[in-house]
Motif scaffolding. Sequence first.
Motif, PDB file in Angstrom:
ATOM      1  N   TYR A  22       0.835  -1.207   0.000  1.00  0.00           N
ATOM      2  CA  TYR A  22       0.000   0.000   0.000  1.00  0.00           C
ATOM      3  C   TYR A  22       0.864   1.249   0.000  1.00  0.00           C
ATOM      4  N   PRO A  23       0.495   2.261  -0.806  1.00  0.00           N
ATOM      5  CA  PRO A  23      -0.591   2.279  -1.770  1.00  0.00           C
ATOM      6  C   PRO A  23      -0.112   1.821  -3.153  1.00  0.00           C
ATOM      7  N   ALA A  24      -0.971   1.159  -3.864  1.00  0.00           N
ATOM      8  CA  ALA A  24      -0.642   0.687  -5.209  1.00  0.00           C
ATOM      9  C   ALA A  24      -1.239   1.586  -6.284  1.00  0.00           C
ATOM     10  N   ARG A  25      -2.026   2.572  -5.862  1.00  0.00           N
ATOM     11  CA  ARG A  25      -2.637   3.538  -6.785  1.00  0.00           C
ATOM     12  C   ARG A  25      -2.931   4.831  -6.035  1.00  0.00           C
ATOM     13  N   ALA A  26      -3.544   5.772  -6.712  1.00  0.00           N
ATOM     14  CA  ALA A  26      -3.813   7.084  -6.119  1.00  0.00           C
ATOM     15  C   ALA A  26      -4.757   6.977  -4.921  1.00  0.00           C
ATOM     16  N   VAL A  27      -4.507   7.824  -3.931  1.00  0.00           N
ATOM     17  CA  VAL A  27      -5.325   7.893  -2.716  1.00  0.00           C
ATOM     18  C   VAL A  27      -6.054   9.242  -2.701  1.00  0.00           C
ATOM     19  N   ARG A  28      -7.331   9.218  -2.341  1.00  0.00           N
ATOM     20  CA  ARG A  28      -8.101  10.460  -2.228  1.00  0.00           C
ATOM     21  C   ARG A  28      -8.105  10.938  -0.775  1.00  0.00           C
ATOM     22  N   ILE A  29      -7.883  12.232  -0.587  1.00  0.00           N
ATOM     23  CA  ILE A  29      -8.095  12.853   0.720  1.00  0.00           C
ATOM     24  C   ILE A  29      -9.282  13.794   0.558  1.00  0.00           C
ATOM     25  N   VAL A  30     -10.413  13.421   1.123  1.00  0.00           N
ATOM     26  CA  VAL A  30     -11.613  14.239   1.010  1.00  0.00           C
ATOM     27  C   VAL A  30     -11.609  15.305   2.100  1.00  0.00           C
ATOM     28  N   VAL A  31     -11.779  16.551   1.691  1.00  0.00           N
ATOM     29  CA  VAL A  31     -11.870  17.684   2.611  1.00  0.00           C
ATOM     30  C   VAL A  31     -13.313  18.175   2.578  1.00  0.00           C
ATOM     31  N   PRO A  32     -14.071  18.022   3.661  1.00  0.00           N
ATOM     32  CA  PRO A  32     -15.496  18.384   3.644  1.00  0.00           C
ATOM     33  C   PRO A  32     -15.744  19.869   3.888  1.00  0.00           C
ATOM     34  N   ASP A  62     -12.166  18.621  -2.496  1.00  0.00           N
ATOM     35  CA  ASP A  62     -12.992  19.425  -1.598  1.00  0.00           C
ATOM     36  C   ASP A  62     -14.459  19.102  -1.843  1.00  0.00           C
ATOM     37  N   ARG A  63     -15.167  18.698  -0.783  1.00  0.00           N
ATOM     38  CA  ARG A  63     -16.584  18.360  -0.859  1.00  0.00           C
ATOM     39  C   ARG A  63     -17.328  19.072   0.277  1.00  0.00           C
ATOM     40  N   PRO A  64     -17.473  20.421   0.164  1.00  0.00           N
ATOM     41  CA  PRO A  64     -18.138  21.156   1.241  1.00  0.00           C
ATOM     42  C   PRO A  64     -19.647  20.973   1.217  1.00  0.00           C
ATOM     43  N   ASP A  73     -19.878  12.128   4.813  1.00  0.00           N
ATOM     44  CA  ASP A  73     -20.728  10.986   4.501  1.00  0.00           C
ATOM     45  C   ASP A  73     -20.197  10.221   3.285  1.00  0.00           C
ATOM     46  N   GLN A  74     -19.619  10.960   2.337  1.00  0.00           N
ATOM     47  CA  GLN A  74     -19.033  10.309   1.172  1.00  0.00           C
ATOM     48  C   GLN A  74     -17.907   9.359   1.589  1.00  0.00           C
ATOM     49  N   VAL A  75     -17.090   9.800   2.521  1.00  0.00           N
ATOM     50  CA  VAL A  75     -15.997   8.946   2.997  1.00  0.00           C
ATOM     51  C   VAL A  75     -16.552   7.767   3.789  1.00  0.00           C
ATOM     52  N   ALA A  76     -17.560   8.012   4.615  1.00  0.00           N
ATOM     53  CA  ALA A  76     -18.159   6.937   5.430  1.00  0.00           C
ATOM     54  C   ALA A  76     -18.667   5.801   4.545  1.00  0.00           C
ATOM     55  N   LYS A  77     -19.138   6.138   3.346  1.00  0.00           N
ATOM     56  CA  LYS A  77     -19.704   5.136   2.437  1.00  0.00           C
ATOM     57  C   LYS A  77     -18.664   4.557   1.467  1.00  0.00           C
ATOM     58  N   ARG A 102     -27.405  13.017  11.823  1.00  0.00           N
ATOM     59  CA  ARG A 102     -26.347  12.785  10.833  1.00  0.00           C
ATOM     60  C   ARG A 102     -26.513  11.396  10.210  1.00  0.00           C
ATOM     61  N   PRO A 103     -26.056  11.210   8.954  1.00  0.00           N
ATOM     62  CA  PRO A 103     -26.144   9.881   8.331  1.00  0.00           C
ATOM     63  C   PRO A 103     -25.015   8.946   8.754  1.00  0.00           C
ATOM     64  N   PHE A 104     -24.184   9.369   9.695  1.00  0.00           N
ATOM     65  CA  PHE A 104     -23.059   8.558  10.154  1.00  0.00           C
ATOM     66  C   PHE A 104     -22.793   8.871  11.623  1.00  0.00           C
ATOM     67  N   ASP A 105     -22.043   7.994  12.268  1.00  0.00           N
ATOM     68  CA  ASP A 105     -21.570   8.208  13.635  1.00  0.00           C
ATOM     69  C   ASP A 105     -20.047   8.201  13.576  1.00  0.00           C
ATOM     70  N   LEU A 106     -19.428   9.251  14.093  1.00  0.00           N
ATOM     71  CA  LEU A 106     -17.991   9.434  13.910  1.00  0.00           C
ATOM     72  C   LEU A 106     -17.176   8.255  14.412  1.00  0.00           C
ATOM     73  N   MET A 107     -17.428   7.817  15.635  1.00  0.00           N
ATOM     74  CA  MET A 107     -16.593   6.781  16.233  1.00  0.00           C
ATOM     75  C   MET A 107     -17.024   5.368  15.845  1.00  0.00           C
ATOM     76  N   ARG A 108     -18.169   5.256  15.184  1.00  0.00           N
ATOM     77  CA  ARG A 108     -18.603   3.951  14.693  1.00  0.00           C
ATOM     78  C   ARG A 108     -18.199   3.737  13.234  1.00  0.00           C
ATOM     79  N   ASP A 109     -18.298   4.791  12.431  1.00  0.00           N
ATOM     80  CA  ASP A 109     -18.145   4.656  10.985  1.00  0.00           C
ATOM     81  C   ASP A 109     -16.778   5.074  10.457  1.00  0.00           C
ATOM     82  N   PHE A 110     -15.898   5.515  11.367  1.00  0.00           N
ATOM     83  CA  PHE A 110     -14.560   5.925  10.946  1.00  0.00           C
ATOM     84  C   PHE A 110     -13.489   5.328  11.857  1.00  0.00           C
TER      85      PHE A 110
END
Length: 318
Positions: A22-32, A62-64, A73-77, A102-110
């Motif tokens: 790892y990593p074998a290809r490009a990695v995305r860093i999503v900034v909300p 950037d995904r504000p 939520d995009q990262v959670a999914k 929220r559609p996610f829980d921080l400490m459960r979904d990340f």
Amino acid sequence: MIRSGLAILLLFAGFSSWAQTYPARAVRIVVPYGVGGPADIYARFIGAKLQDAMGQPFVVEDRPGAGSIVGTDQVAKSAPDGYTLLMMSNTHAVNETLIPKRPFDLMRDFAPITGVNYSDLLMVIHPSVPAANLKEFIALAKSTPGALNYASSGNGTPYHMAGELFKAMAGVDIVHIPHKGSDQARSSILGGQVQMMFDAVPTMAANARAGKVKALATSGTTRSPVTPDLPTVAEAGVPGYASGIWLGMMAPAGTPRPILERLNAEVNKIINSAEVKDAWAKQGAFPMGMSIDQFDRFLREEIVKWAKAVRASGAKAD
């Protein structure tokens, strides 16, 4: 039992192999958040350094929207494979209480990776506001309740909570105007559509020096090295006031631990280098690298702390 033990050994061997390749290809860093804010700036910085260290592109997206909910939520999914990461902030700890649906829980979904840095905020007003210092601004706000407003990059963001804390502690009525991102909030204060804003020192100090805004104070417990002649909010008229912004990195829950450990080691190596520490200190930002478990504990403590602050301030998601 032998087969079970063998299966476990093979599983760990697979995890180890993933970490090595790892990593074998490009990695995305999503900034909300929006372009130009601290999360965007430091995500690009960390991404470039990780690309140098790990040999694959780390691309910032950037995904504000909705006070960080949209991008988060995009990262959670996303698949828990280490190829989609989240640059997050204390907004996420605040939102655990501020936005209950929220559609996610921080400490459960990340899964935590590490803290990145923290910095103070700069309290600024538009030059048209008839106040030369913080005490005069507070007096103006008290004499015209509800007439002044302040910008933030969205509900639950550090800029929003810094403003709500200021209102509560200074005893003033200033209207919150949430925006879809820090770039839009910044444009509003620079254009005079709003009268006040708390913004990160590294991103607003240049505008203050250029006279595009009037800097009144910084939000930390001590003066910022970027603006040493400027008092803190506590010094200038609101005793005990302190606020700021911190950034961290997380991945979708279920991401293999060896990948998280690799990312943790690489990011901590970057932010703890003498070169980065010196450069960030000049910007008013300070590294806060931690182990995965330390960052996990830090996040849980922040959620509890901000839950109390949100309830005490009466802040609500619009």
